[in-house]
Design a protein around this motif. Sequence first.
Motif, PDB file in Angstrom:
ATOM      1  N   ALA A 190       0.787  -1.325   0.079  1.00 22.48           N
ATOM      2  CA  ALA A 190       0.002  -0.178   0.002  1.00 22.48           C
ATOM      3  C   ALA A 190       0.821   1.159  -0.063  1.00 22.48           C
ATOM      4  CB  ALA A 190      -0.978   0.028   1.172  1.00 22.48           C
ATOM      5  N   HIS A 191       0.294   2.397  -0.504  1.00 25.11           N
ATOM      6  CA  HIS A 191       1.051   3.524  -0.355  1.00 25.11           C
ATOM      7  C   HIS A 191       0.668   4.325   0.958  1.00 25.11           C
ATOM      8  CE1 HIS A 191       1.915   7.804  -0.960  1.00 25.11           C
ATOM      9  NE2 HIS A 191       0.549   7.944  -1.196  1.00 25.11           N
ATOM     10  N   ALA A 192       1.574   4.607   1.913  1.00 25.53           N
ATOM     11  CA  ALA A 192       1.144   5.130   3.299  1.00 25.53           C
ATOM     12  C   ALA A 192       0.943   6.620   2.958  1.00 25.53           C
ATOM     13  CB  ALA A 192       2.416   4.652   4.068  1.00 25.53           C
ATOM     14  N   ILE A 193      -0.204   7.040   3.340  1.00 26.97           N
ATOM     15  CA  ILE A 193      -0.498   8.367   3.141  1.00 26.97           C
ATOM     16  C   ILE A 193       0.013   9.260   4.502  1.00 26.97           C
ATOM     17  CG2 ILE A 193      -2.270  10.163   2.958  1.00 26.97           C
ATOM     18  CD1 ILE A 193      -3.907   7.960   1.440  1.00 26.97           C
ATOM     19  N   ASP A 194       0.630  10.202   4.453  1.00 28.29           N
ATOM     20  CA  ASP A 194       1.161  11.015   5.747  1.00 28.29           C
ATOM     21  C   ASP A 194      -0.180  11.625   6.285  1.00 28.29           C
ATOM     22  OD1 ASP A 194       3.696  10.341   5.621  1.00 28.29           O
ATOM     23  OD2 ASP A 194       4.192  12.056   4.400  1.00 28.29           O
ATOM     24  N   GLY A 195      -0.393  11.459   7.814  1.00 30.54           N
ATOM     25  CA  GLY A 195      -1.612  12.153   8.342  1.00 30.54           C
ATOM     26  C   GLY A 195      -1.134  12.848   9.469  1.00 30.54           C
ATOM     27  N   LYS A 196      -2.021  13.772   9.664  1.00 32.65           N
ATOM     28  CA  LYS A 196      -1.952  14.439  10.920  1.00 32.65           C
ATOM     29  C   LYS A 196      -2.939  13.833  12.319  1.00 32.65           C
ATOM     30  CE  LYS A 196      -2.451  19.047  13.216  1.00 32.65           C
ATOM     31  NZ  LYS A 196      -1.407  18.913  14.064  1.00 32.65           N
ATOM     32  N   PRO A 227      -5.436  13.476   6.645  1.00 33.67           N
ATOM     33  CA  PRO A 227      -4.394  13.278   5.533  1.00 33.67           C
ATOM     34  C   PRO A 227      -3.781  14.570   5.134  1.00 33.67           C
ATOM     35  CG  PRO A 227      -6.266  13.028   4.329  1.00 33.67           C
ATOM     36  CD  PRO A 227      -6.927  13.160   5.680  1.00 33.67           C
ATOM     37  N   LEU A 228      -2.367  14.704   5.207  1.00 33.04           N
ATOM     38  CA  LEU A 228      -1.870  15.783   4.780  1.00 33.04           C
ATOM     39  C   LEU A 228      -1.747  16.175   3.340  1.00 33.04           C
ATOM     40  CD1 LEU A 228       1.256  15.506   7.016  1.00 33.04           C
ATOM     41  CD2 LEU A 228      -0.580  17.037   7.510  1.00 33.04           C
ATOM     42  N   ASN A 229      -2.246  15.100   2.279  1.00 35.54           N
ATOM     43  CA  ASN A 229      -2.035  15.255   0.945  1.00 35.54           C
ATOM     44  C   ASN A 229      -3.255  14.064   0.467  1.00 35.54           C
ATOM     45  OD1 ASN A 229      -1.687  14.913  -1.733  1.00 35.54           O
ATOM     46  ND2 ASN A 229       0.427  14.311  -1.705  1.00 35.54           N
ATOM     47  N   LYS A 230      -4.153  14.887  -0.242  1.00 35.50           N
ATOM     48  CA  LYS A 230      -5.416  13.995  -0.507  1.00 35.50           C
ATOM     49  C   LYS A 230      -5.440  13.430  -1.925  1.00 35.50           C
ATOM     50  CE  LYS A 230      -8.695  16.414   2.509  1.00 35.50           C
ATOM     51  NZ  LYS A 230      -9.962  17.052   2.532  1.00 35.50           N
ATOM     52  N   SER A 231      -4.170  13.484  -2.698  1.00 40.45           N
ATOM     53  CA  SER A 231      -3.793  12.927  -3.807  1.00 40.45           C
ATOM     54  C   SER A 231      -4.306  11.542  -3.798  1.00 40.45           C
ATOM     55  CB  SER A 231      -2.479  12.830  -4.339  1.00 40.45           C
ATOM     56  OG  SER A 231      -2.285  14.315  -4.452  1.00 40.45           O
ATOM     57  N   LYS A 246       0.123   8.058 -11.437  1.00 41.86           N
ATOM     58  CA  LYS A 246      -0.375   9.257 -12.004  1.00 41.86           C
ATOM     59  C   LYS A 246      -1.324   9.771 -10.741  1.00 41.86           C
ATOM     60  CE  LYS A 246      -2.571  10.959 -15.942  1.00 41.86           C
ATOM     61  NZ  LYS A 246      -3.047  10.597 -17.615  1.00 41.86           N
ATOM     62  N   ASP A 247      -1.015  11.116 -10.487  1.00 48.28           N
ATOM     63  CA  ASP A 247      -1.796  11.789  -9.391  1.00 48.28           C
ATOM     64  C   ASP A 247      -3.002  12.232 -10.150  1.00 48.28           C
ATOM     65  OD1 ASP A 247      -2.999  13.834  -7.907  1.00 48.28           O
ATOM     66  OD2 ASP A 247      -1.026  14.395  -7.043  1.00 48.28           O
ATOM     67  N   SER A 248      -4.321  11.626  -9.612  1.00 50.63           N
ATOM     68  CA  SER A 248      -5.502  12.047 -10.255  1.00 50.63           C
ATOM     69  C   SER A 248      -5.858  13.070 -10.530  1.00 50.63           C
ATOM     70  CB  SER A 248      -6.736  11.063  -9.716  1.00 50.63           C
ATOM     71  OG  SER A 248      -6.876  11.362  -8.250  1.00 50.63           O
ATOM     72  N   LEU A 262      -3.090   5.529   7.374  1.00 54.19           N
ATOM     73  CA  LEU A 262      -3.902   5.966   6.302  1.00 54.19           C
ATOM     74  C   LEU A 262      -3.158   5.455   5.176  1.00 54.19           C
ATOM     75  CD1 LEU A 262      -4.419   9.800   6.794  1.00 54.19           C
ATOM     76  CD2 LEU A 262      -6.122   7.867   7.687  1.00 54.19           C
ATOM     77  N   ARG A 263      -3.900   4.728   4.041  1.00 50.18           N
ATOM     78  CA  ARG A 263      -3.221   4.273   2.780  1.00 50.18           C
ATOM     79  C   ARG A 263      -4.294   4.198   1.614  1.00 50.18           C
ATOM     80  NH1 ARG A 263      -4.460  -0.528   6.812  1.00 50.18           N
ATOM     81  NH2 ARG A 263      -6.579  -1.123   6.245  1.00 50.18           N
ATOM     82  N   GLN A 264      -3.518   4.045   0.581  1.00 49.74           N
ATOM     83  CA  GLN A 264      -4.129   3.788  -0.766  1.00 49.74           C
ATOM     84  C   GLN A 264      -3.678   2.190  -1.040  1.00 49.74           C
ATOM     85  OE1 GLN A 264      -3.760   6.222  -4.128  1.00 49.74           O
ATOM     86  NE2 GLN A 264      -5.273   4.906  -5.194  1.00 49.74           N
ATOM     87  N   THR A 265      -4.452   1.386  -1.052  1.00 44.97           N
ATOM     88  CA  THR A 265      -4.019   0.161  -1.459  1.00 44.97           C
ATOM     89  C   THR A 265      -4.470  -0.522  -2.834  1.00 44.97           C
ATOM     90  OG1 THR A 265      -4.499  -0.452   1.014  1.00 44.97           O
ATOM     91  CG2 THR A 265      -4.444  -2.466  -0.619  1.00 44.97           C
TER      92      THR A 265
END
Length: 646
Positions: free
Chosen positions: A563-569, A588-592, A617-619, A637-640
């Motif tokens: 998974a891509h780990a999404i940096d979060g606060k 999330p710090l980045n909503k991409s 690719k960033d949507s 947080l993650r995108q799998t």
Amino acid sequence: MRKYILYAIGFLMELNCFHVSAQSAKPIAAIQNKFSINEIAPKGWLKEKLRQNLNGFTGHLDQLEPTLFQEDDIYGKDRLSKRIQHKNVGAMSDAGEFQSQFLWWNSETQSNWLDGYIRTAVLLKDSSHLKRIQAKINYLLSTQDPDGYLGIYDKELRFQFNDENGELWSKTTICRALLSWYNYTKDPKVLNSVILCADNVIQHYPLNSSHPFVTKNPNAGGLTHGLAFTDVLEQLYTITKDHKYQEYIPFLYQEFSSQNLHEDAQQFKLINASIPLMGHSVHTYEHLRTVAAAYQATGDNSLKSTLEGFLKKIDNATTPSGAAIGDEFIGGRKADATNTGYEYCSLLELMDAYISLYMKTNDPGYGNKIEKLFFNAALGASHPTESAICYLKTDNSYVLEGGKNGDQSDKNQTRYRYSPVHKEAAVCCVPNAGKIVASYVEHMWMQHENSIYATLLGPSELNTSIKSEPITIKEMTNYPFDDHITFKIEIKKSTRIDLFIKKPEGVEDFTLNMPFENKDGYLHISRLWKNGDILQFRMNPKVLQRQTIQGEQYFMYGPVVLAHAIDGKQHVTKNYSVAGLKEMTYRPLNKSIYLYSGMPVTKLTASKSLRFITQMKDSKTGTTQQLELVPMGTTILRQTTFKNAN
Ligand SMILES: [Zn+2]
């Protein structure tokens, strides 16, 4: 409308239900046997995870939430009577008729917690916690009536229900905990208590001539949880070899199948492939163990096809992480990495069901399902560094502030975030999170006659005797976060033993430094083992690309989903005075959200931990950029899964 159609089908299908007495089939023996919990020791990251639990919620839940534990002696002086209309069970607070259906809740909370607490403390050999547990066991034994009744109802209520109740379920959870304590201590008093309790049930709900699952209201969660009493019966049969416990299993299942209940696991529903799973997931998946046990107890062919139909339906509801839909009703949906979540309880119940099937069949495919669910869904719903879990989580987890992926439409939805208690929802998941690591460790090693099976892989140690020879096998590894396992054998007298190692999912390229046979999902090493022998198992997994039913791509490395780990606060929403525990949300710090454009996923070989890079690719911006992937079990947080760019 759908419900009424189901009932009509049910009425017709009941004609096809099994009737054990008419069968000439025979019980099927389990292939694998457990080692004693005292013969298996966790090591490495598994030991650390157990220690994190024991130092955190597993070792302290009764202190974190005393109202549900010390202040409700539900098996003792606070047993339920007709006078009690209300009690604090954690989530609901309104009095009234609705409330009564939940009055058994604290028995589940207390006993499932105790079961996980016992097994964790035993595996860690923690003497101070074991002492505390011994006192709790002594007290529970003292609550048993002279006639064997162990449970939550006073005399005027017990065994005479025609609606929702927790009679069998409260016994299931307490007896499972007592049997865990017996497995460790071999104290005959403890075993005898469970035997008396089971015999008391069989006396009041006689075999083939009673209706323990009768109910006016087909929504009866405590009642249908009670089907898991087959867990207790299976263990009692294994220990005592008394057939009356085994015979009672198909009776309970037959009786459950014949009542008007909103439950997926009724036989007439399971054998009809066109009826999807609809019910409360935690019931559905725990009932998988009952169906497997009923088939084993009878060898009945109709139960074999019932079990096969059930497994197919669960496969269709399973997400990339190995979890099946569990948030909380399945509702006939298809698995979706973003939109179908899973309750921690449903992870534990399904994993324990796969363990039960693995022992019964010796099919390593179940071992792969267990590893996948545990390493990805379960670890991925536990906080990587704090003692806290998400009650609900999804494979793609973009926001953890209560609602599913940022959904704020339901203000009462608080389950998608981290807590060591989750009192606002129900204190069911945290106790089960205390059980799941112990369940994995306890079943890492199995035996069949004089063969030893490394059934679930990871850092551990087995200390046992085979052919009367004491043997120690040290499994040294950081698996699944490592591609290399070293097995070290310590044995005084050289002895011929067959060792079987389950071949991990997705590992076709590997080497062993000893002759072996690669057969039926196992690596079989048969040799005269000498003291100090070292077996090196080096794996060279390829990154495998998989596709969800929606056509989204995801990636696996051995049993690990990436998974891509999404940096979060992190936002701490509550601090507990006990053990430094806290509740947390993450934004999330980045909503991409990234799209897959066909670029390879490559392992970073110089990295100590498992890390991979690819281009995605960033949507939003349409730009292609380098993205790192890591095991989803280590993420918050993650995108799998990734939709295709084109
Ligand atoms: Zn739960």
